[in-house]
Scaffold this active site. Structure first.
Site, short mmCIF file in Angstrom:
data_model
loop_
_atom_site.label_atom_id
_atom_site.label_comp_id
_atom_site.label_asym_id
_atom_site.label_seq_id
_atom_site.Cartn_x
_atom_site.Cartn_y
_atom_site.Cartn_z
N TYR A 1 -2.00 -0.18 10.23
CA TYR A 1 -2.08 -0.55 8.73
C TYR A 1 -0.99 -0.40 8.06
O TYR A 1 -0.58 -1.55 7.34
CB TYR A 1 -3.46 0.18 8.13
CG TYR A 1 -3.70 -0.35 6.65
CD1 TYR A 1 -3.95 -1.72 6.16
CD2 TYR A 1 -3.32 0.64 5.52
CE1 TYR A 1 -4.07 -2.06 5.02
CE2 TYR A 1 -3.33 0.19 4.34
CZ TYR A 1 -3.84 -1.27 4.03
OH TYR A 1 -3.99 -1.57 2.64
N SER B 1 0.75 -1.42 0.14
CA SER B 1 0.09 0.03 0.16
C SER B 1 0.85 1.24 -0.13
O SER B 1 1.85 1.07 0.60
CB SER B 1 -0.94 -0.02 1.23
OG SER B 1 -1.33 1.47 1.29
N LYS C 1 2.02 -3.50 6.35
CA LYS C 1 2.10 -3.75 4.91
C LYS C 1 3.59 -3.47 4.82
O LYS C 1 4.16 -4.48 3.78
CB LYS C 1 1.38 -2.77 4.01
CG LYS C 1 -0.02 -2.91 4.00
CD LYS C 1 -0.41 -4.21 3.26
CE LYS C 1 -1.69 -4.79 3.19
NZ LYS C 1 -2.01 -6.08 2.56
C1 WQD Z 1 -9.25 10.33 -0.05
C2 WQD Z 1 -9.26 11.61 0.20
C3 WQD Z 1 -9.57 12.35 2.44
C4 WQD Z 1 -13.76 10.91 2.55
C5 WQD Z 1 -6.92 5.23 2.10
C6 WQD Z 1 -5.75 4.48 2.73
C7 WQD Z 1 -4.56 3.93 1.72
C8 WQD Z 1 -5.31 3.12 0.86
C9 WQD Z 1 -6.52 3.89 -0.05
C10 WQD Z 1 -5.62 0.85 1.33
C11 WQD Z 1 -8.31 12.06 1.37
C12 WQD Z 1 -10.79 12.77 1.53
C13 WQD Z 1 -12.40 11.34 2.12
C14 WQD Z 1 -14.52 11.97 2.95
C15 WQD Z 1 -12.97 13.44 2.27
N1 WQD Z 1 -5.86 2.07 1.25
N2 WQD Z 1 -12.01 12.52 2.02
N3 WQD Z 1 -13.98 13.11 2.55
O1 WQD Z 1 -7.00 7.98 3.20
O2 WQD Z 1 -6.15 8.62 0.79
O3 WQD Z 1 -6.15 6.28 1.58
O4 WQD Z 1 -7.32 4.44 1.01
O5 WQD Z 1 -4.42 0.51 1.06
O6 WQD Z 1 -3.63 3.31 2.33
O7 WQD Z 1 -5.09 5.31 3.97
O8 WQD Z 1 -8.06 7.37 1.05
O9 WQD Z 1 -10.54 7.49 0.19
O10 WQD Z 1 -10.14 7.84 2.71
O11 WQD Z 1 -9.41 9.55 1.20
O12 WQD Z 1 -12.58 14.65 2.08
O13 WQD Z 1 -15.77 11.77 3.11
O14 WQD Z 1 -10.53 11.96 0.36
O15 WQD Z 1 -9.38 13.29 3.28
O16 WQD Z 1 -7.82 13.53 1.34
P1 WQD Z 1 -6.77 7.74 1.70
P2 WQD Z 1 -9.75 7.94 1.09
#
Ligand code: WQD
Length: 320
Positions: free
Chosen positions: A143, A119, A147
């Site tokens: 997490y 990841s 990984k």
């Molecule tokens: C994306 C962006 C949020 C929800 C995670 C894991 C990573 C990988 C992918 C597995 C961020 C913003 C989110 C909302 C928002 N997973 N957001 N409003 O955190 O980048 O990555 O998933 O391996 O390891 O950390 O993904 O989809 O949660 O967020 O503004 O309601 O959207 O702050 O900037 P993230 P995400």
């Protein structure tokens, strides 16, 4: 020759299972079916076992022998960052313990090729605008730590008994390759926004005061079908004599901000997406975008789909 896919009944795993089946490879799925669904695996044999338990090692060894398994793709893991902070022991036990059991069974059965789901969470909160595999990996949650440890485990198995491994560091995976294989969990931005729209609620934007052009976080969104293709490219690479151990970013090399994703959702769905800005979410790096030079030059893989394809396919699958 057959391929054993752990977590093959899940969102990403089932895409890889289908691509393998389409090219005529026999597939065996190992899944505890906690999130996975048997309807997704297209008739592949399913061994129902939790990799983190003692029962996993003999069950895997049996499956390796019975199906003449030649390579493994290892998805099965817990993957919620927030949950990993709240319940770290569960992540160490499931993700690290599960990988240890798998490697033990592979060594005993003489199965020597592995594609490991890693990841971008291994990078933590990097300073650089794009991240390279040879740069610092300093995960900031359990997490991401599990990984990174998984990558160390595959490398150590290579040193110890000759495992050939490719660790794939996924960036933000979304979209659907087929309508029946969409992401049914509401854990990431795009499904969260769809779910809010269905409920007639305003989507949340976590912070608009980041040092980015529009103030919202930038991520590298990669289509799940492109990601699945990267696994086939990695399996093909492991079948050759080159580089027995490697780690690859799987992203597009281009970033999109939260507001850009919401604009695409608006364009695709026709629903007026009027977000509400909330405080920053703890632990979110401002920008996380892949440098894709290594995977392009070594595996000959690059993403073919863009944010529009991702949101369109995700929405079609969601509607279904
Ligand atoms: C994306 C962006 C949020 C929800 C995670 C894991 C990573 C990988 C992918 C597995 C961020 C913003 C989110 C909302 C928002 N997973 N957001 N409003 O955190 O980048 O990555 O998933 O391996 O390891 O950390 O993904 O989809 O949660 O967020 O503004 O309601 O959207 O702050 O900037 P993230 P995400």
């Amino acid at each position: 020759m057959s391929v054993l896919v752990t977590g093959g009944a899940g969102y990403i795993g089932s895409h890889v299972v289908r691509l393998l089946q389409q090219r005529g490879t026999e597939v065996v799925v190992v899944d505890d079916l906690s999130n996975g669904r048997v309807e997704r695996v297209g008739g592949a044999a399913v061994v129902e076992v939790d990799l983190g338990t003692d029962a996993a090692v003999p069950a895997l060894e049996r499956a390796f022998t019975e199906h003449g398994v030649d390579a493994v793709v290892h998805f099965a893991a817990r993957k919620q960052v927030g949950e990993s902070v709240a319940r770290p022991a569960r992540y160490w036990s499931q993700n690290v313990g599960g990988t240890a059991n798998l490697l033990q069974a592979m060594e005993t059965a003489g199965v020597g090729k592995l594609v490991f789901s890693s990841s971008a969470a291994t990078y933590g909160a990097p300073d650089s605008p794009v991240v390279r595999e040879d740069g610092p990996a300093e995960p900031i949650n359990p997490y991401g730590q599990t990984k990174l440890v998984g990558e160390w485990m595959t490398r150590a198995a290579g040193t110890a008994w000759g495992l050939r491994a490719a660790n794939l560091r996924y960036f933000n995976v979304a979209g659907a390759g087929w309508d029946d294989l969409g992401d049914s969990a509401v854990m990431n931005l795009i499904p969260i926004v769809f779910s809010a729209l269905d409920a007639g609620q305003a989507p949340a934007v976590f912070g608009d005061d980041y040092p980015t052009p529009d103030g919202t976080c930038i991520r590298d969104y990669v289509h799940v079908l492109d990601l699945a293709q990267a696994h086939l490219a990695a399996l093909d690479h492991l079948a050759t004599d080159e580089r027995p151990y490697d780690t690859f970013n799987v992203g597009t090399g281009a970033g999109a901000s939260v507001l850009e994703v919401l604009a695409e959702v608006r364009a695709v769905t026709g629903v007026d997406v009027d977000p509400v800005v909330h405080a920053r979410r703890a632990g979110d790096p401002p920008q996380l975008v892949a440098d894709v030079e290594r995977i392009t030059s070594t595996l000959g893989w690059s993403a073919t789909k863009d944010l529009h394809d991702i949101v369109t396919s995700a929405w079609e699958a969601w509607r279904r």
